[in-house]
Design a protein around this motif. Structure first.
Motif, short mmCIF file in Angstrom:
data_model
loop_
_atom_site.label_atom_id
_atom_site.label_comp_id
_atom_site.label_asym_id
_atom_site.label_seq_id
_atom_site.Cartn_x
_atom_site.Cartn_y
_atom_site.Cartn_z
N PRO A 1 66.41 -23.64 24.64
CA PRO A 1 66.75 -22.30 24.17
C PRO A 1 65.60 -21.62 23.42
O PRO A 1 65.50 -20.39 23.40
CB PRO A 1 67.94 -22.54 23.23
N ALA B 1 79.36 -17.71 18.73
CA ALA B 1 79.88 -17.16 19.98
C ALA B 1 81.30 -17.62 20.27
O ALA B 1 81.91 -17.16 21.25
CB ALA B 1 78.97 -17.56 21.15
N LEU C 1 78.57 -17.02 29.64
CA LEU C 1 78.76 -18.44 29.94
C LEU C 1 80.20 -18.86 29.62
O LEU C 1 80.83 -19.58 30.39
CB LEU C 1 77.77 -19.29 29.14
N GLN C 2 80.69 -18.39 28.49
CA GLN C 2 82.06 -18.74 28.10
C GLN C 2 83.08 -18.17 29.08
O GLN C 2 84.07 -18.81 29.41
CB GLN C 2 82.35 -18.27 26.68
N TYR D 1 70.58 -17.18 25.98
CA TYR D 1 70.94 -17.93 24.77
C TYR D 1 71.34 -17.03 23.61
O TYR D 1 71.61 -17.51 22.52
CB TYR D 1 69.76 -18.83 24.37
N LEU E 1 75.96 -21.01 19.16
CA LEU E 1 77.13 -21.45 19.92
C LEU E 1 78.41 -21.30 19.10
O LEU E 1 79.43 -20.82 19.59
CB LEU E 1 76.95 -22.91 20.36
N LEU F 1 75.72 -15.98 25.99
CA LEU F 1 76.71 -17.00 25.65
C LEU F 1 78.12 -16.53 25.96
O LEU F 1 78.99 -17.32 26.36
CB LEU F 1 76.58 -17.39 24.18
N ARG G 1 84.56 -24.45 25.44
CA ARG G 1 85.37 -23.24 25.32
C ARG G 1 86.75 -23.65 24.84
O ARG G 1 87.41 -24.51 25.44
CB ARG G 1 85.50 -22.51 26.67
#
Length: 231
Positions: A156, A204, A176-177, A168, A201, A173, A229
């Motif tokens: 990252p 997020a 991605l989630q 990142y 992370l 993020l 998640r």
């Protein structure tokens, strides 16, 4: 035809097996002794000297999923093929997709010297190769996965191209989630630990954030950042 270059310590020759210019710059495949290396725009990406951390990237995600039946995994970055080969060797995975933006890398696995590393994984009926940029793929509407395993940068904090830094950040993020099913696992390979990324992370909305270290011969350990998640 290959180009032989002297090794740094003079013990081996470095052979340039292929060099191509693409939409993201130059990508080079080299052989150093018994091993292969991928270089992008002059930046060393990875080689075939070890592979433990690339395998752990996939295995740690699978272990975190527990008893999930037939989970689907998206691997970001084909690279030298260790992560894909490890995923294809595991019958528990139900569906395996790999995103690779460099056509040269795909060619080196399909009909070049890296085919021996990916060990026929591209022929596995569960495997689908997506020739596209990961950021573009995530930005589009698409299917969800139980695990996202990313190995497209040196980490990252050390991206291959400047645009990758968006992956990142908060927006990356979030995307991605969105591509993870509830309870799904994100695994990100890095050449060094990043406490800032761990905090990003959590901010997020990911849970179970942790970092797993892989010792190396010299320097700081490689790591895999893991997060989930929430269900």
């Amino acid at each position: 035809m290959t180009t032989a270059l002297p090794d740094r310590d003079g013990s081996d020759a470095v052979d340039t097996l292929d060099r191509r210019e693409g939409p993201y710059g130059e990508v080079v495949l080299r052989r150093r002794g018994e091993h292969f290396e991928i270089i992008a725009n002059g930046c060393f990406l990875m080689d075939t000297a070890d592979g433990r951390s690339e395998r752990l990237l996939v295995q740690a995600a699978l272990d975190a999923l527990g008893a999930t039946a037939g989970p689907a995994v998206l691997i970001g970055g084909l690279g030298v093929g260790f992560s894909l080969a490890h995923a294809a060797a595991e019958p528990r995975w139900g569906r395996i997709a790999v995103v690779e933006r460099e056509g040269a890398v795909i060619d080196w696995h399909r009909e070049g010297p890296l085919a021996a590393v990916s060990a026929g994984a591209l022929a596995d009926p569960r495997v689908r190769v997506l020739h596209t940029d990961l950021l573009e793929y995530l930005a589009a509407e698409g299917e969800r996965y139980d695990a996202l395993c990313l190995d497209i940068d040196n980490g990252p904090d050390w991206t291959v191209t400047d645009s990758n830094s968006a992956l990142y950040g908060p927006r990356g993020l979030a995307r991605l989630q969105e591509r993870l099913r509830p309870g799904g696992v994100l695994a990100v390979w890095s050449a060094q630990p990043s406490t800032a990324f761990e905090e990003a992370l959590r901010t997020a909305g990911f849970s179970d954030v942790r970092t797993q270290e892989i010792p190396v011969a010299r320097g700081v350990p490689d790591v895999v950042h893991l997060a989930r998640r929430p269900a």
